[in-house]
Write an enzyme that holds these catalytic residues in place. Structure first.
Site, PDB file in Angstrom:
ATOM      1  CG  ASP A  63       2.977  19.744  55.772  1.00 42.34           C
ATOM      2  OD1 ASP A  63       3.586  20.043  56.809  1.00 42.34           O
ATOM      3  OD2 ASP A  63       1.751  19.898  55.622  1.00 42.34           O
TER       4      ASP A  63
HETATM    5  N1  LIG Z   1      -2.580  13.536  57.044  1.00 38.84           N
HETATM    6  C1  LIG Z   1      -2.397  14.857  56.850  1.00 38.84           C
HETATM    7  N2  LIG Z   1      -3.061  15.739  57.634  1.00 38.84           N
HETATM    8  C2  LIG Z   1      -2.870  17.077  57.450  1.00 38.84           C
HETATM    9  C3  LIG Z   1      -1.957  17.548  56.486  1.00 38.84           C
HETATM   10  C4  LIG Z   1      -1.280  16.588  55.650  1.00 38.84           C
HETATM   11  O1  LIG Z   1      -0.511  16.953  54.727  1.00 38.84           O
HETATM   12  N3  LIG Z   1      -1.534  15.265  55.871  1.00 38.84           N
HETATM   13  N4  LIG Z   1      -1.703  18.922  56.402  1.00 38.84           N
HETATM   14  C5  LIG Z   1      -1.984  19.648  57.652  1.00 38.84           C
HETATM   15  C6  LIG Z   1      -1.783  21.145  57.703  1.00 38.84           C
HETATM   16  N5  LIG Z   1      -0.553  21.461  58.462  1.00 38.84           N
HETATM   17  C7  LIG Z   1       0.359  22.210  57.798  1.00 38.84           C
HETATM   18  O2  LIG Z   1       0.045  22.787  56.751  1.00 38.84           O
HETATM   19  C8  LIG Z   1      -0.374  21.039  59.808  1.00 38.84           C
HETATM   20  C9  LIG Z   1      -1.452  21.122  60.687  1.00 38.84           C
HETATM   21  C10 LIG Z   1      -1.303  20.685  62.021  1.00 38.84           C
HETATM   22  C11 LIG Z   1      -0.095  20.183  62.473  1.00 38.84           C
HETATM   23  C12 LIG Z   1      -0.017  19.684  63.878  1.00 38.84           C
HETATM   24  O3  LIG Z   1       1.054  19.430  64.409  1.00 38.84           O
HETATM   25  N6  LIG Z   1      -1.219  19.491  64.505  1.00 38.84           N
HETATM   26  C13 LIG Z   1      -1.329  18.875  65.879  1.00 38.84           C
HETATM   27  C14 LIG Z   1      -2.362  19.606  66.742  1.00 38.84           C
HETATM   28  C15 LIG Z   1      -2.055  21.083  66.815  1.00 38.84           C
HETATM   29  C16 LIG Z   1      -3.199  21.809  67.588  1.00 38.84           C
HETATM   30  O4  LIG Z   1      -3.988  21.120  68.285  1.00 38.84           O
HETATM   31  O5  LIG Z   1      -3.283  23.043  67.480  1.00 38.84           O
HETATM   32  C17 LIG Z   1      -1.874  17.452  65.717  1.00 38.84           C
HETATM   33  O6  LIG Z   1      -2.729  17.232  64.807  1.00 38.84           O
HETATM   34  O7  LIG Z   1      -1.503  16.624  66.563  1.00 38.84           O
HETATM   35  C18 LIG Z   1       0.991  20.117  61.591  1.00 38.84           C
HETATM   36  C19 LIG Z   1       0.860  20.560  60.273  1.00 38.84           C
HETATM   37  C20 LIG Z   1      -3.429  19.359  58.052  1.00 38.84           C
HETATM   38  N7  LIG Z   1      -3.562  17.952  58.232  1.00 38.84           N
END
Ligand SMILES: Nc1nc2c(c(=O)[nH]1)N[C@@H](CN(C=O)c1ccc(C(=O)N[C@@H](CCC(=O)O)C(=O)O)cc1)CN2
Length: 287
Positions: free
Chosen positions: A231
């Site tokens: 983000d």
């Molecule tokens: N490298 C990046 N990847 C993503 C970004 C980014 O800026 N850099 N933005 C996110 C979107 N997002 C908020 O807008 C966000 C999405 C997911 C998570 C999160 O904690 N995901 C967990 C799994 C959650 C699940 O399984 O439901 C994870 O990936 O471990 C935080 C913020 C999209 N990707």
């Protein structure tokens, strides 16, 4: 039989700022028989970089390669990072989603209505639920499940699909998986995410609940490029709406859907129209 219109191209460039850039480039374009129909530029006082976006009508039969050769002298003299695209080309786009439908729907509707110059190559999700929406719009759907253990394989599958479909832009339409550093780097400058808060406030998960806890008087959405720093990518577009003590966190979520969809669609439109240039951690948007 009517002749096709003269080809229209958009040229974007970034280079160290110094006198003569506009004169040099437009002189080359005139000598190549082009007519400048739109021109915007910006000199960054913070970074000393110069940014320009020029749209030209070129002589019939001209190509992007031909135009690049025509401006090669100026491009070399001013060390321009220069890109040229024909305006009639639509950006091949892959939409990534998880379970929420509103942003995916907004993008597919805008494309179908002709207000988004993209071709949607596919909708891809880590859950099966978006298949019905993709099918309704006649767009291919791919289900790529993701778990902590399978994330590397899932990302490899996604990258293979991006290559196979010749995708130029990846849109994270409430896709709730964090890209690995490798994937974020491989898509640098061509992956756009919608974060459901007015960044830099309320990064990470459940931003509406964070905002409600804080007692905010506006909620918002931020479209930004994806980087390894969650983000924190360069911001492209933002919008806020007023809220009050009468609203619950659940009402924030409901009220935020329209804002997210509008903000993401605007960012995708500007990217597809080559209106966004990167200035370090910030963007220059010629709109
Ligand atoms: N490298 C990046 N990847 C993503 C970004 C980014 O800026 N850099 N933005 C996110 C979107 N997002 C908020 O807008 C966000 C999405 C997911 C998570 C999160 O904690 N995901 C967990 C799994 C959650 C699940 O399984 O439901 C994870 O990936 O471990 C935080 C913020 C999209 N990707």
């Amino acid at each position: 039989m009517s002749m096709p219109p003269d080809p229209r191209f958009t040229i974007t460039l970034t280079c160290p700022d110094r006198p003569g850039i506009v004169h040099g480039l437009t002189g080359d374009l005139v000598r190549a028989g082009c007519n400048v129909v739109e021109s915007q530029q910006f000199s960054s006082p913070d970074t000393g970089a110069f940014f320009m976006r020029v749209t030209v009508d070129a002589p019939a039969g001209q190509t992007a390669e031909g135009l690049r050769a025509a401006v090669a002298l100026s491009a070399g003299e001013f060390t321009m990072d220069l890109r040229i695209r024909e305006d009639s080309a639509r950006m091949r786009t892959l939409i990534l989603g998880s379970t929420d439908e509103h942003c995916v729907n907004r993008l597919l509707f805008a494309q179908r209505a002709g207000s988004l110059p993209i071709d949607v190559a596919a909708v891809v999700s880590n859950h099966p639920g978006l298949s019905e929406l993709a099918t309704f719009y006649g767009v291919p759907f791919h289900h790529i499940p993701v778990t902590r253990e399978t994330k590397p394989e899932a990302e490899a599958q996604l990258e293979a699909l991006i290559a196979e479909l010749d995708v130029e832009l990846v849109v994270l339409a409430r896709y709730m998986q964090i890209f690995s550093p490798q994937l974020a780097q491989s898509l640098a400058g061509r992956a756009i995410n919608i974060h459901h808060s007015f960044l830099p406030s309320f990064k990470g998960a459940r931003p509406y609940h964070q905002a409600h806890e804080r007692g905010v008087k506006v909620i918002g959405a931020t479209a930004h490029y994806v980087t390894d720093d969650l983000d924190e990518g360069p911001i492209i577009a933002q919008e806020t709406i007023p809220v009050s003590h009468h609203h619950s966190a659940a009402q924030f979520v409901e009220m935020g859907r329209e804002v997210e969809g509008r903000t993401l669609t605007q960012a995708v439109r500007w990217h597809a129209e080559h209106r966004i240039l990167l200035d370090g951690k910030r963007t220059v948007v010629f709109h």
